[in-house]
Motif scaffolding. Sequence first.
Motif, PDB file in Angstrom:
ATOM      1  N   GLU A 313       0.855  -1.185   0.000  1.00 13.39           N
ATOM      2  CA  GLU A 313       0.000   0.000   0.000  1.00 13.39           C
ATOM      3  C   GLU A 313       0.892   1.237   0.000  1.00 13.39           C
ATOM      4  OE1 GLU A 313      -2.124  -0.543   3.583  1.00 13.39           O
ATOM      5  OE2 GLU A 313      -3.579  -1.935   2.742  1.00 13.39           O
ATOM      6  N   PRO A 314       0.402   2.369  -0.508  1.00 13.92           N
ATOM      7  CA  PRO A 314       1.224   3.590  -0.487  1.00 13.92           C
ATOM      8  C   PRO A 314       1.581   3.999   0.939  1.00 13.92           C
ATOM      9  CG  PRO A 314      -0.627   3.830  -1.994  1.00 13.92           C
ATOM     10  CD  PRO A 314      -0.863   2.553  -1.248  1.00 13.92           C
ATOM     11  N   VAL A 315       2.859   4.165   1.220  1.00 15.80           N
ATOM     12  CA  VAL A 315       3.340   4.548   2.553  1.00 15.80           C
ATOM     13  C   VAL A 315       3.505   6.066   2.578  1.00 15.80           C
ATOM     14  CG1 VAL A 315       5.163   4.263   4.264  1.00 15.80           C
ATOM     15  CG2 VAL A 315       4.510   2.342   2.802  1.00 15.80           C
ATOM     16  N   VAL A 316       2.849   6.728   3.536  1.00 14.77           N
ATOM     17  CA  VAL A 316       2.884   8.189   3.614  1.00 14.77           C
ATOM     18  C   VAL A 316       3.512   8.690   4.907  1.00 14.77           C
ATOM     19  CG1 VAL A 316       0.927   8.509   2.071  1.00 14.77           C
ATOM     20  CG2 VAL A 316       0.508   8.194   4.510  1.00 14.77           C
ATOM     21  N   SER A 317       3.723   7.818   5.889  1.00 15.10           N
ATOM     22  CA  SER A 317       4.361   8.230   7.147  1.00 15.10           C
ATOM     23  C   SER A 317       5.161   7.071   7.690  1.00 15.10           C
ATOM     24  CB  SER A 317       3.322   8.706   8.177  1.00 15.10           C
ATOM     25  OG  SER A 317       2.340   7.713   8.409  1.00 15.10           O
ATOM     26  N   LEU A 318       6.239   7.400   8.399  1.00 21.44           N
ATOM     27  CA  LEU A 318       7.191   6.384   8.847  1.00 21.44           C
ATOM     28  C   LEU A 318       7.826   6.846  10.149  1.00 21.44           C
ATOM     29  CD1 LEU A 318       8.000   3.745   7.321  1.00 21.44           C
ATOM     30  CD2 LEU A 318      10.048   4.930   6.582  1.00 21.44           C
ATOM     31  N   THR A 319       8.046   5.913  11.077  1.00 19.03           N
ATOM     32  CA  THR A 319       8.734   6.247  12.325  1.00 19.03           C
ATOM     33  C   THR A 319       9.342   4.980  12.911  1.00 19.03           C
ATOM     34  OG1 THR A 319       8.518   7.423  14.439  1.00 19.03           O
ATOM     35  CG2 THR A 319       6.777   5.882  13.871  1.00 19.03           C
ATOM     36  N   ILE A 320      10.271   5.163  13.848  1.00 17.63           N
ATOM     37  CA  ILE A 320      10.941   4.071  14.548  1.00 17.63           C
ATOM     38  C   ILE A 320      10.624   4.191  16.028  1.00 17.63           C
ATOM     39  CG2 ILE A 320      13.181   3.041  15.111  1.00 17.63           C
ATOM     40  CD1 ILE A 320      14.228   4.017  12.463  1.00 17.63           C
ATOM     41  N   SER A 321      10.425   3.055  16.701  1.00 19.96           N
ATOM     42  CA  SER A 321      10.074   3.057  18.115  1.00 19.96           C
ATOM     43  C   SER A 321      11.223   3.590  18.962  1.00 19.96           C
ATOM     44  CB  SER A 321       9.698   1.643  18.573  1.00 19.96           C
ATOM     45  OG  SER A 321      10.831   0.776  18.501  1.00 19.96           O
ATOM     46  N   LEU A 322      10.917   3.903  20.219  1.00 21.01           N
ATOM     47  CA  LEU A 322      11.927   4.457  21.116  1.00 21.01           C
ATOM     48  C   LEU A 322      13.053   3.477  21.392  1.00 21.01           C
ATOM     49  CD1 LEU A 322       9.586   6.277  23.677  1.00 21.01           C
ATOM     50  CD2 LEU A 322      10.740   7.234  21.678  1.00 21.01           C
ATOM     51  N   THR A 323      12.771   2.183  21.312  1.00 16.02           N
ATOM     52  CA  THR A 323      13.796   1.166  21.543  1.00 16.02           C
ATOM     53  C   THR A 323      14.582   0.822  20.280  1.00 16.02           C
ATOM     54  OG1 THR A 323      12.139  -0.562  21.175  1.00 16.02           O
ATOM     55  CG2 THR A 323      12.513   0.148  23.450  1.00 16.02           C
ATOM     56  N   SER A 324      14.242   1.441  19.160  1.00 15.83           N
ATOM     57  CA  SER A 324      14.918   1.218  17.869  1.00 15.83           C
ATOM     58  C   SER A 324      14.832  -0.239  17.421  1.00 15.83           C
ATOM     59  CB  SER A 324      16.390   1.656  17.934  1.00 15.83           C
ATOM     60  OG  SER A 324      16.473   3.047  18.178  1.00 15.83           O
ATOM     61  N   THR A 325      13.774  -0.928  17.798  1.00 10.53           N
ATOM     62  CA  THR A 325      13.599  -2.325  17.379  1.00 10.53           C
ATOM     63  C   THR A 325      12.406  -2.506  16.460  1.00 10.53           C
ATOM     64  OG1 THR A 325      12.275  -2.768  19.367  1.00 10.53           O
ATOM     65  CG2 THR A 325      14.639  -3.211  19.489  1.00 10.53           C
ATOM     66  N   LEU A 326      11.521  -1.515  16.378  1.00 12.38           N
ATOM     67  CA  LEU A 326      10.295  -1.639  15.595  1.00 12.38           C
ATOM     68  C   LEU A 326      10.205  -0.503  14.589  1.00 12.38           C
ATOM     69  CD1 LEU A 326       7.772  -2.458  18.471  1.00 12.38           C
ATOM     70  CD2 LEU A 326       8.970  -4.074  16.997  1.00 12.38           C
ATOM     71  N   LEU A 327       9.716  -0.837  13.409  1.00 11.86           N
ATOM     72  CA  LEU A 327       9.462   0.139  12.358  1.00 11.86           C
ATOM     73  C   LEU A 327       7.960   0.238  12.146  1.00 11.86           C
ATOM     74  CD1 LEU A 327      10.519   1.986  10.044  1.00 11.86           C
ATOM     75  CD2 LEU A 327      10.393  -0.034   8.567  1.00 11.86           C
ATOM     76  N   LEU A 328       7.411   1.450  12.207  1.00  8.58           N
ATOM     77  CA  LEU A 328       5.990   1.678  12.041  1.00  8.58           C
ATOM     78  C   LEU A 328       5.761   2.416  10.728  1.00  8.58           C
ATOM     79  CD1 LEU A 328       6.635   1.711  15.270  1.00  8.58           C
ATOM     80  CD2 LEU A 328       4.290   2.510  15.443  1.00  8.58           C
ATOM     81  N   ALA A 329       4.849   1.899   9.924  1.00  9.33           N
ATOM     82  CA  ALA A 329       4.547   2.483   8.618  1.00  9.33           C
ATOM     83  C   ALA A 329       3.062   2.785   8.538  1.00  9.33           C
ATOM     84  CB  ALA A 329       4.955   1.532   7.490  1.00  9.33           C
ATOM     85  N   GLY A 330       2.727   4.038   8.203  1.00 10.46           N
ATOM     86  CA  GLY A 330       1.344   4.437   8.003  1.00 10.46           C
ATOM     87  C   GLY A 330       1.049   4.570   6.521  1.00 10.46           C
ATOM     88  N   THR A 331      -0.089   4.076   6.082  1.00  8.86           N
ATOM     89  CA  THR A 331      -0.432   4.042   4.666  1.00  8.86           C
ATOM     90  C   THR A 331      -1.546   5.028   4.346  1.00  8.86           C
ATOM     91  OG1 THR A 331      -2.129   2.320   4.870  1.00  8.86           O
ATOM     92  CG2 THR A 331       0.169   1.596   4.688  1.00  8.86           C
ATOM     93  N   SER A 332      -1.756   5.247   3.062  1.00  6.94           N
ATOM     94  CA  SER A 332      -2.816   6.144   2.609  1.00  6.94           C
ATOM     95  C   SER A 332      -4.195   5.526   2.754  1.00  6.94           C
ATOM     96  CB  SER A 332      -2.579   6.525   1.142  1.00  6.94           C
ATOM     97  OG  SER A 332      -2.591   5.369   0.311  1.00  6.94           O
ATOM     98  N   THR A 333      -4.273   4.237   3.074  1.00  8.38           N
ATOM     99  CA  THR A 333      -5.552   3.561   3.286  1.00  8.38           C
ATOM    100  C   THR A 333      -5.926   3.471   4.761  1.00  8.38           C
ATOM    101  OG1 THR A 333      -4.471   1.392   3.324  1.00  8.38           O
ATOM    102  CG2 THR A 333      -5.242   2.205   1.198  1.00  8.38           C
ATOM    103  N   GLY A 334      -5.106   4.028   5.656  1.00  7.16           N
ATOM    104  CA  GLY A 334      -5.444   4.053   7.070  1.00  7.16           C
ATOM    105  C   GLY A 334      -4.871   2.915   7.885  1.00  7.16           C
ATOM    106  N   MET A 335      -3.998   2.096   7.316  1.00  9.21           N
ATOM    107  CA  MET A 335      -3.403   0.989   8.048  1.00  9.21           C
ATOM    108  C   MET A 335      -2.088   1.430   8.692  1.00  9.21           C
ATOM    109  SD  MET A 335      -5.496  -1.545   7.695  1.00  9.21           S
ATOM    110  CE  MET A 335      -4.485  -2.940   8.202  1.00  9.21           C
TER     111      MET A 335
END
Length: 521
Positions: A313-335
Amino acid sequence: MLLHETILCAATPTAGFGSIAIHDLQTGSTLASFKQTSAAPHSTAVVPSHERQGGLLFAAQQDKSILNVYNFQKDQVSSKIVLPEKLSCIVVDHSGQYCAGGTSQGRIYLWEASSRVKSASFFSDVFSQVASGILYNSWDAHYRQVTVLKFTHDGAALLSGSEDSGVSVWSVSRLVDDDMQNDLAVPYCVLADHTLPITDITCGIGTFPNCRALSSSVDHSVKLWDLSSHSLLTTFQFPQPISCLAWEMTERMFFAASRDGSIHQINLFRQKEDQSGGHVVEAIGGKGVADIFRVDNEDQIKARQRRLISVGEPVVSLTISLTSTLLLAGTSTGMIHIYDIPSHQLLRSISTHKGFSITHLGTMLKPPDLVGHVSLSTHAGASSALDLIPVRHVAPFQRMRDTKSREMHDVALMLPVHDTIYEDEGSIYASEALLRDHEFFVQPVASSGQDAVSLESKVNELETEVSRLREQLGTAKGLNDAMWGTVVQKIIGKEKDTEKARGTNADNEHERRRKRGRTDS
């Protein structure tokens, strides 16, 4: 629990109002939701709860010149600030002192959201946050729309990216200097090597100017800059335009996402064999403008596949957790997809905002004054736990620069309350609680379907399965015993019949021999 990491996201629809939500990182459940907002990408900012002051959320509305302000103690709009013009992006520095906003005409505004004032009390020094809303400066920074604004980690510099393909670095001390208010704002430096609009900027750890920055553009490139020398270190060329970036805290790697659903992991260090046959670690790039790292190089296809995360899905936002172990991706479809960085395994997907676009994504510790989740240490006589963490005051932002009000600097100051004592986070954190919370904080996120409820049901299913298997084992054992007994009985019976037949045959043979002897005689 103080060490409880949460997800902060802004969900914006194509039309109408969206929301800003806080989710639990471990379970994905919604902890709080703030309504009536419609913020574009890079138009949401947060000030965490800190030093006996409540936190704030800022959301610039994309269809009007209004800035919505929220506090963590109320799920509705706390105040609406009328702006000089509609903003295309906003940012607040880490201390919550300055707020900057960019416009579609290339103009940047810099306000004082709050300042830190030290006042002496009878027992100790008290630090309070004061609000003024003073417009320090407004200037024409770019020729076209400002797409992204970012402060360095120490708040000493402001970086701006625009559709004119330029990245400008502004010294905050020069922008707020009284002696330079009548002069045109001159950037500290201009990072001009992109050829198409800038999509995202992220700053590395370090004090300005001894820090680095990453910038992404529609021209398929991500560039690594050294702010102290104003120089370009490395260019990373991708097969698609990059929409957002996430830089790991230790600056060992960064992630670049595009709207085709791919997320590239770029390692900034690699192992290299030296002359003696051993392996040494060296940095990638750093040789200037001519140093281009092509991610789509045919020689690196296998390595790129190992470092590629396909979201679909199109990725429009991205961040890494405070522990630097997880990658979070937000999509244009709300996931919101949560990936394990070492293995790139998808651990969980949050579909609460399906049908919206995740325009902002970040992580933070759970606010102690979050609405519906207040957990504070209070003394007898305190009327309410919320009274111990007062709401941070935000004054209306000035729409025009006023020299007189700036000289007077009238501010609203919240004095400390002495009849009730609020134990700050540091004072109530015992070593046992710190170790317990740290263990929970760094534990890996459970995969989808393994939260508290599903885990309990899974245990019940396993217990039922064990009981059923025990019954089947008992039945099988009984059948086996019966079969064994039947077989043994048959074998013993056959042996007895054989022995009896042998005995009969022996008697008959003896009788025949006896008769034959009589006949011969």
